[in-house]
Design a protein around this motif. Structure first.
Motif, PDB file in Angstrom:
ATOM      1  N   LYS A   1       0.816  -1.166   0.058  1.00 58.30           N
ATOM      2  CA  LYS A   1      -0.109   0.030   0.011  1.00 58.30           C
ATOM      3  C   LYS A   1       0.744   1.459   0.058  1.00 58.30           C
ATOM      4  O   LYS A   1       0.738   2.265  -0.743  1.00 58.30           O
ATOM      5  CB  LYS A   1      -1.028   0.013   1.147  1.00 58.30           C
ATOM      6  N   THR A   2       1.860   1.133   0.852  1.00 53.02           N
ATOM      7  CA  THR A   2       2.915   2.304   0.732  1.00 53.02           C
ATOM      8  C   THR A   2       3.412   2.595  -0.573  1.00 53.02           C
ATOM      9  O   THR A   2       3.459   3.707  -1.199  1.00 53.02           O
ATOM     10  CB  THR A   2       3.843   2.111   1.752  1.00 53.02           C
ATOM     11  N   ILE A   3       3.701   1.634  -1.300  1.00 54.05           N
ATOM     12  CA  ILE A   3       4.528   1.558  -2.645  1.00 54.05           C
ATOM     13  C   ILE A   3       3.144   2.345  -3.669  1.00 54.05           C
ATOM     14  O   ILE A   3       3.664   3.280  -4.317  1.00 54.05           O
ATOM     15  CB  ILE A   3       5.006   0.331  -2.986  1.00 54.05           C
ATOM     16  N   GLU A   4       2.291   1.732  -3.568  1.00 55.35           N
ATOM     17  CA  GLU A   4       0.869   2.172  -4.407  1.00 55.35           C
ATOM     18  C   GLU A   4       0.684   3.724  -4.204  1.00 55.35           C
ATOM     19  O   GLU A   4       0.425   4.260  -5.204  1.00 55.35           O
ATOM     20  CB  GLU A   4      -0.060   1.276  -4.033  1.00 55.35           C
ATOM     21  N   GLU A   5       0.909   4.065  -3.075  1.00 52.98           N
ATOM     22  CA  GLU A   5       0.562   5.686  -2.662  1.00 52.98           C
ATOM     23  C   GLU A   5       1.662   6.236  -2.879  1.00 52.98           C
ATOM     24  O   GLU A   5       1.714   7.691  -2.433  1.00 52.98           O
ATOM     25  CB  GLU A   5       0.220   5.598  -1.338  1.00 52.98           C
ATOM     26  N   GLY A   6       2.765   5.877  -3.438  1.00 55.32           N
ATOM     27  CA  GLY A   6       3.941   6.667  -3.732  1.00 55.32           C
ATOM     28  C   GLY A   6       4.935   7.091  -2.617  1.00 55.32           C
ATOM     29  O   GLY A   6       5.762   7.936  -2.655  1.00 55.32           O
ATOM     30  N   GLY A   7       4.797   6.281  -1.565  1.00 50.27           N
ATOM     31  CA  GLY A   7       5.596   6.495  -0.631  1.00 50.27           C
ATOM     32  C   GLY A   7       6.740   5.904  -0.327  1.00 50.27           C
ATOM     33  O   GLY A   7       7.229   4.935  -1.294  1.00 50.27           O
ATOM     34  N   ASP A   8       7.679   6.121   0.581  1.00 54.10           N
ATOM     35  CA  ASP A   8       8.889   5.655   0.644  1.00 54.10           C
ATOM     36  C   ASP A   8       9.006   4.520   2.013  1.00 54.10           C
ATOM     37  O   ASP A   8       8.790   4.637   2.948  1.00 54.10           O
ATOM     38  CB  ASP A   8       9.908   6.591   1.011  1.00 54.10           C
ATOM     39  N   LEU A   9       9.462   3.579   1.652  1.00 56.67           N
ATOM     40  CA  LEU A   9       9.416   2.467   2.585  1.00 56.67           C
ATOM     41  C   LEU A   9      10.426   2.653   3.698  1.00 56.67           C
ATOM     42  O   LEU A   9      10.490   1.944   4.932  1.00 56.67           O
ATOM     43  CB  LEU A   9       9.754   1.053   2.168  1.00 56.67           C
ATOM     44  N   GLY A  10      11.274   3.660   3.457  1.00 57.49           N
ATOM     45  CA  GLY A  10      12.706   3.263   4.535  1.00 57.49           C
ATOM     46  C   GLY A  10      13.560   2.407   4.811  1.00 57.49           C
ATOM     47  O   GLY A  10      13.349   1.430   3.760  1.00 57.49           O
ATOM     48  N   THR A  11      14.252   2.506   5.635  1.00 59.37           N
ATOM     49  CA  THR A  11      15.323   1.454   5.655  1.00 59.37           C
ATOM     50  C   THR A  11      14.770   0.163   6.158  1.00 59.37           C
ATOM     51  O   THR A  11      13.951   0.309   7.238  1.00 59.37           O
ATOM     52  CB  THR A  11      16.632   1.796   6.771  1.00 59.37           C
ATOM     53  N   PRO A  12      15.229  -1.075   5.857  1.00 60.18           N
ATOM     54  CA  PRO A  12      14.714  -2.099   6.344  1.00 60.18           C
ATOM     55  C   PRO A  12      14.854  -2.490   7.644  1.00 60.18           C
ATOM     56  O   PRO A  12      15.884  -1.697   8.240  1.00 60.18           O
ATOM     57  CB  PRO A  12      15.471  -3.262   5.439  1.00 60.18           C
ATOM     58  N   ASP A  13      14.179  -3.379   8.487  1.00 60.35           N
ATOM     59  CA  ASP A  13      14.447  -3.441   9.968  1.00 60.35           C
ATOM     60  C   ASP A  13      15.507  -4.262  10.239  1.00 60.35           C
ATOM     61  O   ASP A  13      15.810  -4.333  11.546  1.00 60.35           O
ATOM     62  CB  ASP A  13      12.972  -3.856  10.559  1.00 60.35           C
ATOM     63  N   GLY A  14      15.949  -5.177   9.249  1.00 56.74           N
ATOM     64  CA  GLY A  14      17.006  -6.215   9.621  1.00 56.74           C
ATOM     65  C   GLY A  14      17.460  -7.055   8.281  1.00 56.74           C
ATOM     66  O   GLY A  14      16.936  -6.718   7.408  1.00 56.74           O
ATOM     67  N   VAL A  15      18.387  -7.709   8.628  1.00 57.45           N
ATOM     68  CA  VAL A  15      18.773  -8.826   7.742  1.00 57.45           C
ATOM     69  C   VAL A  15      18.828 -10.156   8.333  1.00 57.45           C
ATOM     70  O   VAL A  15      18.983 -10.377   9.417  1.00 57.45           O
ATOM     71  CB  VAL A  15      20.307  -8.653   7.331  1.00 57.45           C
ATOM     72  N   LEU A  16      18.043 -11.100   7.480  1.00 59.74           N
ATOM     73  CA  LEU A  16      17.841 -12.509   8.072  1.00 59.74           C
ATOM     74  C   LEU A  16      18.928 -13.478   7.225  1.00 59.74           C
ATOM     75  O   LEU A  16      19.185 -13.010   6.166  1.00 59.74           O
ATOM     76  CB  LEU A  16      16.313 -12.971   7.611  1.00 59.74           C
ATOM     77  N   ILE A  17      19.126 -14.593   8.180  1.00 63.78           N
ATOM     78  CA  ILE A  17      19.855 -15.692   7.493  1.00 63.78           C
ATOM     79  C   ILE A  17      18.947 -16.701   7.788  1.00 63.78           C
ATOM     80  O   ILE A  17      18.583 -17.205   8.804  1.00 63.78           O
ATOM     81  CB  ILE A  17      21.277 -15.861   8.061  1.00 63.78           C
ATOM     82  N   ASN A  18      18.544 -17.353   6.633  1.00 62.24           N
ATOM     83  CA  ASN A  18      17.393 -18.720   6.715  1.00 62.24           C
ATOM     84  C   ASN A  18      16.160 -18.323   7.359  1.00 62.24           C
ATOM     85  O   ASN A  18      15.853 -19.028   8.248  1.00 62.24           O
ATOM     86  CB  ASN A  18      18.107 -19.846   7.392  1.00 62.24           C
TER      87      ASN A  18
END
Length: 601
Positions: A187-204
């Motif tokens: 929805k954020t992308i559809e409304e033209g918004g910026d998602l900002g920085t991801p919250d973390g990095v996952l491994i498996n």
């Protein structure tokens, strides 16, 4: 489903019979052709807490990440997918070439989405391929919630590996991750918004080991890879993330690169490697350290600023079976986060192992791709997102792709007019950007040169379905005709996903011998969703019936062809073209007759 009247003993006998039939099918007994392997997957929402916060993710058979799909060169793969999500779903097979069979590609240009509650059976052959690949959802931003997994295509026994047989095979998925649900992100992308920085990095699918108490909160479950000392493992690493390039490394261990996306590489050691979105690599890693303690496995974001660097670091543990204690000390150093020159030079060092015996991309039997005459040249320009018709969109050559209600391939097959135009420009045009369904008219058996010119400020990855392409050059600045003088015309690696650095270009060569309509897309999920993709139509002008498989019996119809939809197409059904599947039906009938004693007159 077993009859309710079966006793437990007869039920066990019946299950044994089914296993016997399955074993026959896997061996290809009686088929006289290549073996079949069958998978039954249920796609559903499951609860997980990868970063310590409970959220909804997409699992396959209750697993996140999903199961490994394993087959051998030229085997036939049948995957029945039950969509238990509350919205349509499609699975795409990143790097599998789907020879003559774009019907199985699993993208909106070739397939109608699988409706909620429906089954759909993919049936394809992994023809002339080996190596490490991945699968993931291709619609509705669902990849941001998971639904991904690995694909392993093994060599046939008659073709030896170009290295010693490893003692084990390990798959690792690395990815950036948001705690927010994929529907909110969408929805954020559809409304033209910026998602900002991801919250973390996952491994498996798991969060970071608490290597630093002030940076990593307590209570996060982390991944542990168990190994034995002295053994060598083939470790396959896939970046299944959103948009972050990640540097992968293992404390005190070398990464001996041997393969990437179906191509054996020149074998060389790396202490760390940048893996960009959608890319897959496999390494041989020897457990040659002492077991005083465990070791860190690290995946950290590249080209990030200092305020987000620690946040975007995933950490898992490599645990020797005789380890005496936990991992300790600082994390192993990676390259400077902003050093794109290091990254590009590393990418240039990855070359094709032209002496290895294995399935190869076309032109088959020819290593001299640099001497083949190029028939078409496309310079695909990417620039920052812009407002088009009131919406934030991404473009290639000033065109932002919009998927029609009727998939391109179905429209082509059934001569539906007005769905798409074969007028995609081969260079940036001097005109305003627009939203359109314009595709590339590829020349069958032509040799196409594609230059990705990235005039954006962020790194991009691009993937091409249906093919492996030769990576022949990359450099900073603007590509010109003179840039061809820097091309690698001998051992440029063949792969399906390539990065393009900001303010730089990457050039590939691809032989268009695989008939179909094929997706060429940005792997970065946000730019892909906002229209940065195009399709390439490859038609045999003489006789496509001999070079392309027919519409599958279980095809889903939508858009202008909705009236053709069969009522039963959503039910589970193996491919009718499979001689092994037909054999199975006969064996099952015979077993049923033997068990019940029924004689049909």
């Amino acid at each position: 489903m077993l009859p309710s009247s079966l006793s437990s003993s007869s039920s066990s006998w019946w299950v044994s019979c089914l296993r016997f039939v399955l074993a026959l099918s896997l061996l290809g007994v009686g088929s006289g052709g290549d073996p079949y392997v069958y998978y039954q997957w249920e796609v559903s929402y499951i609860s997980a807490s990868p970063l310590g916060v409970k959220q909804q993710v997409i699992g396959i058979n209750g697993q996140f990440p999903g199961p490994i799909l394993s087959a051998t060169t030229n085997w036939n793969v049948v995957v029945n997918i039950k969509n238990n999500l509350d919205e349509p779903f499609l699975m795409t097979w990143n790097g599998l070439q789907q020879r003559k069979n774009s019907w199985q590609d699993g993208v909106l240009g070739t397939n109608c989405p699988i409706p909620s509650g429906w089954n759909w059976t993919y049936a394809f052959q992994v023809k002339d391929q080996i190596g490490s690949f991945l699968y993931f959802p291709s619609v509705n931003f669902q990849k941001a919630a998971g639904g991904y997994g690995g694909i392993i295509i093994n060599n046939r026994d008659v073709i030896p590996l170009p290295f010693g047989l490893p003692d084990g095979d390990i798959t690792i998925f690395i990815s950036d991750w948001y705690i927010k649900g994929f529907k909110d992100l969408r929805k954020t992308i559809e409304e033209g918004g910026d998602l900002g920085t991801p919250d973390g990095v996952l491994i498996n699918g798991l969060g970071p080991y608490r290597y630093n108490e002030s940076l990593v909160p307590d209570g996060i479950i982390y991944e542990t890879i168990n190994v034995d000392p002295g053994k060598t493992y083939r470790i396959r690493v896939h970046n299944v993330g959103f948009s972050s390039s990640l540097n992968f490394r293992i404390q005190n261990h070398n990464l001996f690169l041997v393969e990437t996306e179906g191509s054996y590489t020149v074998q060389q050691n790396y202490t760390n490697m940048d893996i960009h979105v959608g890319q897959s690599y496999s390494y041989l890693v020897t457990m040659d350290q002492n077991a005083i303690n465990d070791y860190y496995i690290v995946a950290s974001a590249r080209f990030s600023n200092s305020t987000t660097r620690d946040r975007l670091t995933g950490v898992a543990i490599l645990h020797y079976s005789n380890s005496q204690g936990p991992a300790s000390g600082p994390l192993p150093d990676g390259p400077d986060e902003g050093d794109t020159y290091f990254s590009m030079n590393q990418a240039r060092s990855i070359r094709w192992n032209v002496s290895a015996g294995a399935a190869r991309p076309n032109p088959q039997g020819s290593f001299r791709y640099g001497e083949i005459t190029v028939t078409d040249v496309y310079v695909l320009l990417n620039r920052p997102a812009e407002i088009i018709n009131g919406q934030m969109r991404n473009t290639l050559n000033g065109i932002s792709y919009i998927a029609p209600f009727t998939p391109l391939k179905l429209a082509q097959q059934f001569d539906v007019p007005g769905v798409y135009k074969l007028d995609f420009p081969n260079r940036m045009m001097n005109r305003p950007a627009k939203v359109d369904t314009s595709i590339i008219n590829g020349t069958y058996k032509g040799f196409m040169e594609i230059i990705f010119q990235n005039n954006d400020t962020t790194i991009q990855s691009y993937h091409m379905d249906g093919y492996a392409f030769f990576v022949v050059g990359m450099d900073f600045g603007i590509w010109t005709e003179n840039s061809r003088g820097t091309y690698n015309k001998w051992d440029g690696v063949a792969r399906s996903t390539i990065q393009v650095y900001p303010g730089a270009w990457t050039a590939i060569l691809v032989y268009l011998d695989n008939v179909g309509i094929w997706n060429l897309r940005a792997e970065n999920l946000d730019t892909w969703f906002r229209g940065q993709e195009v399709y390439i139509s490859v038609v045999n002008p003489e006789d496509s019936n001999k070079t392309e498989l027919p519409v599958p019996d279980n095809a889903i119809f939508c858009g202008a062809l909705s009236s053709l939809q069969k009522q039963q197409s959503h039910r589970f059904s193996f491919s009718e073209s499979s001689s092994v599947a037909n054999l199975n039906k006969m064996l099952l009938l015979w077993l049923f007759i033997s068990w019940t004693g029924i004689i049909f007159l």
